[in-house]
Motif scaffolding. Structure first.
Motif, PDB file in Angstrom:
ATOM      1  N   LEU A  26      -8.779  -2.967   2.135  1.00  0.00           N
ATOM      2  CA  LEU A  26      -8.897  -1.653   1.501  1.00  0.00           C
ATOM      3  C   LEU A  26     -10.276  -1.081   1.763  1.00  0.00           C
ATOM      4  O   LEU A  26     -11.045  -0.764   0.854  1.00  0.00           O
ATOM      5  CB  LEU A  26      -8.594  -1.767   0.008  1.00  0.00           C
ATOM      6  N   TYR A  52       0.819  -1.213   0.000  1.00  0.00           N
ATOM      7  CA  TYR A  52       0.000   0.000   0.000  1.00  0.00           C
ATOM      8  C   TYR A  52       0.855   1.266   0.000  1.00  0.00           C
ATOM      9  O   TYR A  52       0.444   2.297  -0.522  1.00  0.00           O
ATOM     10  CB  TYR A  52      -0.920   0.033   1.225  1.00  0.00           C
ATOM     11  N   TYR A  65      -9.500  -6.524  -2.815  1.00  0.00           N
ATOM     12  CA  TYR A  65      -8.673  -6.085  -3.941  1.00  0.00           C
ATOM     13  C   TYR A  65      -9.496  -6.048  -5.225  1.00  0.00           C
ATOM     14  O   TYR A  65      -9.362  -5.130  -6.040  1.00  0.00           O
ATOM     15  CB  TYR A  65      -7.495  -7.040  -4.114  1.00  0.00           C
TER      16      TYR A  65
END
Length: 267
Positions: free
Chosen positions: A167, A147, A230
């Protein structure tokens, strides 16, 4: 006699190639690394040598991972770097320091980048981008490093992490990334994340109950939830479940090696 420059240089030439000795990171000598330099390596040429980084788990088996990757390094004419992040840094009983990137005043992402730069300068490499795999606690580190520094990665293999940062923009660090900029002083570059080939790998029998969460109670379920996270962010993932493997990093390595070998051949 033992401290003569000629003898020191002799030992340096022996231990700098092949299976290197354990070297302290000059940026922060609390940390160190093993490396492997392939037999056909030629210093000072313009040939590009792939760099493969292996991040250990809580057991700190850096040397074991370096040694296990030697056949791949020889096949691919690649350099292996295996950092060692000891337990007990600052806090004597601590075992998790590197996994969450920040610990007291230490930024473990920067430590790793400095180690790679040190190796690149020492061996006069033309490229310091790298492929990276981490297992268990190392799997925690590598996806969080991703990240922060996708531009440094040519490929990423996330192996069996137990505690995961999804995320999720509604949840604060470390389970989500709502306050990522506050934590690290920068935003996540999602477009750069999409450019990195990602593998997630876990043993089929890695189903120890780690406690119920919205993302699952074992490493298989939690890693599947990360894959979904993702996917929603537009990041493609190769998801590999290794049969007859529990929480056993060495049993996952052949699958990791196949992933890296395909990427290196493609590059």
């Amino acid at each position: 006699m033992e401290n003569s420059p000629s003898l020191q240089n002799k030992y340096a030439s022996i231990f700098d190639y092949g299976e290197t000795t354990l070297y302290a990171c000059q940026y922060d000598q609390r940390f160190s690394y093993f490396a492997y330099i392939p037999r056909d390596f030629q210093k000072g040429t313009k040939q590009e040598y792939p760099i493969i980084v292996a991040i250990h788990g809580t057991e700190r088996g850096a040397q074991a991972y370096r040694d296990a990757l030697i056949p791949l390094a020889e096949r691919m004419n690649a350099i292996v770097v295996a950092p060692l992040f000891p337990c007990g840094i600052i806090e004597p009983t601590d075992m998790d320091n590197y996994k969450f990137i920040k610990f007291h005043d230490i930024r473990f992402d920067n430590v790793l980048l400095e180690i790679i730069d040190e190796v690149a300068k020492k061996y006069e490499l033309v490229n310091n981008k790298f492929y990276m795999h981490g297992f268990s606690g190392g799997g925690q580190f590598v996806h969080r490093f991703f990240y922060l520094h996708p531009q440094s990665l040519l490929g990423l293999s996330i192996g069996s992490p137990g505690r995961i940062t999804y995320l999720n923009s509604d949840t604060p660090w470390y389970e989500g990334v709502a306050d990522f900029k506050t934590q690290f002083g920068k935003d996540i570059d999602f477009s750069a994340l999409k450019n990195v080939p990602v593998q997630m790998v876990v043993g089929a029998e890695d189903i120890e109950d780690l406690g119920e969460t919205p993302y699952g109670k074992n490493r298989v379920e939690r890693l599947q939830a990360l894959q979904q996270s993702y996917r929603e962010a537009g990041i493609s993932v190769q998801f590999d479940i290794v049969p007859e493997a529990e929480h056993e990093g060495m049993k996952l390595l052949p699958t990791v090696e196949t992933f890296f070998e395909k990427l290196i051949c493609k590059d």
